[in-house]
Design an enzyme around this catalytic site. Structure first.
Site, short mmCIF file in Angstrom:
data_model
loop_
_atom_site.label_atom_id
_atom_site.label_comp_id
_atom_site.label_asym_id
_atom_site.label_seq_id
_atom_site.Cartn_x
_atom_site.Cartn_y
_atom_site.Cartn_z
N CYS A 1 94.53 18.75 68.97
CA CYS A 1 94.75 18.79 70.58
C CYS A 1 94.90 17.18 71.37
O CYS A 1 95.43 17.17 72.41
CB CYS A 1 93.95 19.38 71.55
N GLU B 1 95.78 27.90 69.35
CA GLU B 1 94.83 27.51 70.62
C GLU B 1 94.78 26.16 70.56
O GLU B 1 95.17 25.27 69.58
CB GLU B 1 93.30 27.90 70.19
N ARG C 1 86.05 25.96 81.00
CA ARG C 1 86.78 25.63 80.09
C ARG C 1 88.01 26.26 79.96
O ARG C 1 88.26 27.63 79.96
CB ARG C 1 86.02 25.70 78.81
N ARG D 1 91.86 26.78 78.19
CA ARG D 1 92.78 26.51 76.99
C ARG D 1 93.84 27.34 77.00
O ARG D 1 93.87 28.45 77.65
CB ARG D 1 91.80 26.66 75.62
#
Length: 417
Positions: free
Chosen positions: A145, A183, A250, A252
């Site tokens: 990422c 992800e 968090r 994502r």
């Protein structure tokens, strides 16, 4: 001497076999250089003995593998790409999935993975052809990422890490699994004004896209596979870990797809969108107190120094004078949730500091076990295969396991009906 050698032979072989590793994998696991399997073989045959430091390392290996797959009745097969320490694997394995292939390039993450699953991931996926990957029902990938992240340079597809999507694409094109789960950071959604994500979705859905620039780095097989049209029902959502039972803010992006040829319902219904809609019922909160240890019991090494604490306070004051909110963040057992833990947490812990006024000390960093908890890893997850620094990096790079569990429940209920 013969008794000693015999004892060492048995020790090494038992440790290796209990970990579930062959001689090559064990050699890599304990840090031997390429070709180290010959050394391990000579130890096990009693021809040589390890150095005292290497023997000490082997003697102290925890060969209890907590998540070794012992299921005898598997319902589906999956592969685990860019596997990290196995956070995406855990829920799918618990749902009676069999992991038939794993890939991860980081040597420290591979050690943690092997210590927990009894399997050492293969290395660089760009060097592994799709034909050498077993067929599977589900492809899992928390692909790199940094190329899309807020903290990175945001080069996207022009960053080598950003082109790992095309390695996923060529494996999907070759094996055509029933489903996939990808992800990434939420910044992928807005990267290049949304064009990067739009290109990814178009490729996965089999829609026509403009020619991809030839200067984007990718393997030759990936380039050739772009001519294969995929046909998946695909949707994405940005999900918050704090809404799935872990006290961490968090966010994502998760991309789910179902093969229209192998999951017929995906032709009549938007299964991927329905999946994400169902996750609304999963949402629950959990306060930070659920994962924190008592400050009195935490080792003093996690308390930050006077110098570091003074620096944190000075920088926060400077930022405040400039009118921005940058600087350290302080939390305690009364906090609902903490900030997102990052891979750089080991440097100064500034994004998540735990207040210790109750014991009259400077704030402290999270312990590695607390980091595991705020990512939703089980208590028996082995964090002792690597150093604290590597643990911080690994959990910062990992996934929120409860979010994956919620998605896994829905994917498996569809593909195993």
């Amino acid at each position: 001497m013969n008794i000693q050698v015999s004892s060492i032979q048995g020790l090494i072989k038992n440790k290796r076999e209990n970990l579930g590793l062959n001689q090559r994998e064990f050699a890599e696991f304990i840090g031997l250089k390429e070709g180290g399997e010959r050394t391990v073989g000579s130890w096990e045959r009693g021809e040589h003995i390890p150095s005292s430091s290497k023997l000490f390392q082997i003697e102290n290996l925890n060969s209890n593998v907590p998540f070794k797959d012992r299921n005898s009745n598997h319902k589906f097969d999956f592969i685990d790409l860019f596997a990290g320490i196995g956070g995406i694997r855990l829920p799918f394995q618990n749902l009676k999935g069999r992991c038939v292939f794993t890939s991860e390039w980081d040597k420290f993450a591979k050690k943690t993975y092997a210590a927990n699953f009894g399997e050492l991931p293969q290395g660089d996926i760009t060097k592994i052809t799709s034909s050498n990957i077993p067929s599977h029902d589900v492809l899992l990938a928390g692909f790199p990422c940094q190329a899309f992240s807020q903290a990175g340079l945001k080069k996207g597809f022009y960053d080598t890490r950003g082109t790992m999507f095309f390695e996923i694409q060529r494996i999907l094109a070759y094996h055509q699994p029933k489903a996939f789960l990808l992800e990434n950071v939420k910044q992928l959604k807005g990267h290049d004004k949304g064009n990067t994500l739009d290109t990814i979705l178009k490729i996965l859905r089999g829609n026509k896209i403009s020619d991809i620039p030839s200067n984007i780095p990718m393997s030759q097989e990936a380039k050739e596979s772009l001519s294969t049209v995929l046909d998946y029902n695909v949707e994405y959502r940005v999900l918050k870990a704090s809404e799935f039972g872990v006290p961490q803010n968090r966010e994502r992006i998760y991309i789910v797809g179902f093969n229209k040829q192998k999951v017929p319902e995906a032709n009549q219904r938007n299964l991927a969108a329905e999946l994400f809609d169902k996750l609304e019922s999963y949402k629950k909160r959990s306060p930070l107190s659920n994962i924190l240890e008592d400050n009195k019991t935490v080792h003093p090494k996690y308390t930050i120094s006077d110098r570091l604490w003074a620096g944190h306070q000075r920088r926060k004051k400077e930022h405040k004078a400039k009118g921005n909110g940058f600087g350290y963040s302080l939390f305690d057992k009364n906090s609902i949730a903490c900030n997102t833990i990052s891979a750089r947490y080991y440097k100064d812990g500034s994004e998540i500091l735990i207040d210790q006024n109750d014991i009259g000390k400077n704030p402290r960093k999270l312990t590695p076990r607390e980091c595991a908890r705020i990512q939703g890893f089980p208590e028996k997850f082995n964090i002792h295969a690597v150093s604290d620094v590597q643990n911080y990096r690994q959990f910062g790079n990992s996934v929120s396991v409860p979010v994956i569990k919620a998605i896994a429940n829905e994917i498996t209920s569809i593909i195993t009906d």
